[in-house]
Design a protein around this motif. Structure first.
Motif, PDB file in Angstrom:
ATOM      1  N   LEU A  77       0.834  -1.239  -0.084  1.00  0.00           N
ATOM      2  CA  LEU A  77      -0.030   0.077  -0.071  1.00  0.00           C
ATOM      3  C   LEU A  77       0.991   1.408   0.091  1.00  0.00           C
ATOM      4  CD1 LEU A  77      -2.624  -1.275   2.395  1.00  0.00           C
ATOM      5  CD2 LEU A  77      -3.119  -0.791   0.140  1.00  0.00           C
ATOM      6  N   THR A  78       2.096   1.147  -0.443  1.00  0.00           N
ATOM      7  CA  THR A  78       2.954   2.369  -0.555  1.00  0.00           C
ATOM      8  C   THR A  78       2.921   2.769  -1.863  1.00  0.00           C
ATOM      9  OG1 THR A  78       5.032   1.084  -1.119  1.00  0.00           O
ATOM     10  CG2 THR A  78       4.531   1.537   1.542  1.00  0.00           C
ATOM     11  N   GLY A  79       2.499   1.785  -2.778  1.00  0.00           N
ATOM     12  CA  GLY A  79       2.547   2.489  -4.176  1.00  0.00           C
ATOM     13  C   GLY A  79       3.719   2.314  -5.003  1.00  0.00           C
ATOM     14  N   ARG A  80       5.000   1.822  -4.356  1.00  0.00           N
ATOM     15  CA  ARG A  80       6.270   1.798  -4.899  1.00  0.00           C
ATOM     16  C   ARG A  80       6.619   0.290  -5.182  1.00  0.00           C
ATOM     17  NH1 ARG A  80       6.819   5.089  -0.177  1.00  0.00           N
ATOM     18  NH2 ARG A  80       7.793   3.242   1.089  1.00  0.00           N
ATOM     19  N   LEU A  81       5.898  -0.597  -4.869  1.00  0.00           N
ATOM     20  CA  LEU A  81       6.334  -1.686  -5.236  1.00  0.00           C
ATOM     21  C   LEU A  81       5.319  -2.289  -6.441  1.00  0.00           C
ATOM     22  CD1 LEU A  81       8.142  -4.223  -3.689  1.00  0.00           C
ATOM     23  CD2 LEU A  81       5.916  -5.082  -2.754  1.00  0.00           C
ATOM     24  N   LEU A  82       6.220  -2.391  -7.580  1.00  0.00           N
ATOM     25  CA  LEU A  82       5.396  -2.590  -8.715  1.00  0.00           C
ATOM     26  C   LEU A  82       5.617  -4.033  -9.400  1.00  0.00           C
ATOM     27  CD1 LEU A  82       6.749   0.561 -10.639  1.00  0.00           C
ATOM     28  CD2 LEU A  82       4.649   0.257  -9.335  1.00  0.00           C
ATOM     29  N   SER A  83       6.690  -4.680  -8.897  1.00  0.00           N
ATOM     30  CA  SER A  83       6.771  -5.989  -9.427  1.00  0.00           C
ATOM     31  C   SER A  83       7.790  -6.827  -8.282  1.00  0.00           C
ATOM     32  CB  SER A  83       7.320  -6.339 -10.607  1.00  0.00           C
ATOM     33  OG  SER A  83       9.002  -6.261 -10.664  1.00  0.00           O
ATOM     34  N   ALA A  84       7.689  -8.199  -8.463  1.00  0.00           N
ATOM     35  CA  ALA A  84       8.545  -9.052  -7.524  1.00  0.00           C
ATOM     36  C   ALA A  84       9.939  -8.697  -7.660  1.00  0.00           C
ATOM     37  CB  ALA A  84       8.184 -10.485  -7.690  1.00  0.00           C
ATOM     38  N   ASP A  85      10.276  -8.300  -8.713  1.00  0.00           N
ATOM     39  CA  ASP A  85      11.446  -7.853  -9.025  1.00  0.00           C
ATOM     40  C   ASP A  85      12.155  -6.591  -8.138  1.00  0.00           C
ATOM     41  OD1 ASP A  85      11.782  -9.853 -10.847  1.00  0.00           O
ATOM     42  OD2 ASP A  85      11.341  -8.237 -12.292  1.00  0.00           O
ATOM     43  N   ASP A  86      11.319  -5.804  -7.493  1.00  0.00           N
ATOM     44  CA  ASP A  86      11.504  -4.900  -6.814  1.00  0.00           C
ATOM     45  C   ASP A  86      12.110  -5.157  -5.392  1.00  0.00           C
ATOM     46  OD1 ASP A  86      10.954  -2.963  -8.525  1.00  0.00           O
ATOM     47  OD2 ASP A  86       8.876  -2.679  -7.966  1.00  0.00           O
ATOM     48  N   LEU A  87      11.875  -6.479  -4.939  1.00  0.00           N
ATOM     49  CA  LEU A  87      12.186  -6.912  -3.580  1.00  0.00           C
ATOM     50  C   LEU A  87      13.692  -7.662  -3.814  1.00  0.00           C
ATOM     51  CD1 LEU A  87       9.138  -9.322  -3.406  1.00  0.00           C
ATOM     52  CD2 LEU A  87       9.605  -7.132  -2.103  1.00  0.00           C
ATOM     53  N   ASP A  88      14.466  -7.134  -2.773  1.00  0.00           N
ATOM     54  CA  ASP A  88      15.946  -7.670  -2.544  1.00  0.00           C
ATOM     55  C   ASP A  88      16.167  -9.080  -2.344  1.00  0.00           C
ATOM     56  OD1 ASP A  88      16.882  -5.005  -2.885  1.00  0.00           O
ATOM     57  OD2 ASP A  88      16.680  -4.664  -0.998  1.00  0.00           O
ATOM     58  N   ASP A  89      17.160  -9.651  -2.829  1.00  0.00           N
ATOM     59  CA  ASP A  89      17.431 -10.996  -2.546  1.00  0.00           C
ATOM     60  C   ASP A  89      17.289 -11.223  -1.260  1.00  0.00           C
ATOM     61  OD1 ASP A  89      18.030 -11.624  -5.315  1.00  0.00           O
ATOM     62  OD2 ASP A  89      19.954 -11.434  -5.064  1.00  0.00           O
ATOM     63  N   GLY A  90      16.861 -12.243  -0.693  1.00  0.00           N
ATOM     64  CA  GLY A  90      16.685 -12.413   0.806  1.00  0.00           C
ATOM     65  C   GLY A  90      15.449 -11.845   1.434  1.00  0.00           C
TER      66      GLY A  90
END
Length: 179
Positions: A77-90
């Motif tokens: 709900l921050t609107g900044r996460l557009l895809s799973a690729d935005d997540l860091d490793d781990g």
């Protein structure tokens, strides 16, 4: 047994109140029969509304405050996460089904629909989501952040007043059964 011991500490004046985390509605009721419970901490947000089925009604029935953990949907709900690729490793969210590509796509569509209300209110999506929680009786959201700026932005949601129509609109946009 644990609640009984904590009740003894309350009665002795060593602690003021007892809170539970991640307890079911039945566990909350059982504990409350032993000693009054003041707060129940559980995940609750526009995108994680499972608490509405049992825990929130039980908390309201008993006069227990529901502490909404992860009120920004673990970042959704921050609107900044557009895809799973935005997540860091781990990143622990990689194991959360809500962050799988097919679910993120659905969440992005819902968030896009919410953007109209965000624009009308001249707010961030985060503030709008927190304001929705603050409008729920007996609910106190506790967002976490590592940034002072985000802390200040989150705190500003206290001043946001949603109309009943705004609340209904958000409630309708985000169905309680989202993955």
């Amino acid at each position: 047994e644990s609640i009984g011991r904590l009740g003894e500490l309350v009665n002795a004046g060593k602690i003021r109140q007892i809170g539970l985390a991640k307890a079911s509605a039945e566990e909350l009721r059982r504990a409350h029969r032993v000693c009054p419970i003041s707060a129940l901490a559980t995940e609750y947000s526009l995108v994680a509304r499972g608490a509405e089925a049992a825990e929130l009604p039980a908390a309201r029935e008993l006069g227990v405050t529901l502490v909404a953990c992860r009120p920004l949907g673990r970042g959704l709900l921050t609107g900044r996460l557009l895809s799973a690729d935005d997540l860091d490793d781990g990143d622990y969210r990689q194991d959360d089904e809500r962050f799988r590509p097919e679910h993120l796509k659905r969440h992005r569509r819902l968030l896009a629909d919410a953007e109209a209300l965000v624009a009308e209110k001249d707010l961030s999506l985060s503030r709008l989501a927190l304001a929705w929680l603050l409008a729920q009786p007996g609910v106190v959201p506790v967002p976490s952040t590592r940034s002072r700026l985000h802390l200040e932005m989150n705190a500003a949601s206290v001043g946001v007043r949603l109309t009943p129509e705004d609340g209904d609109r958000l409630t309708a946009l985000f169905p309680p059964t989202l993955p």
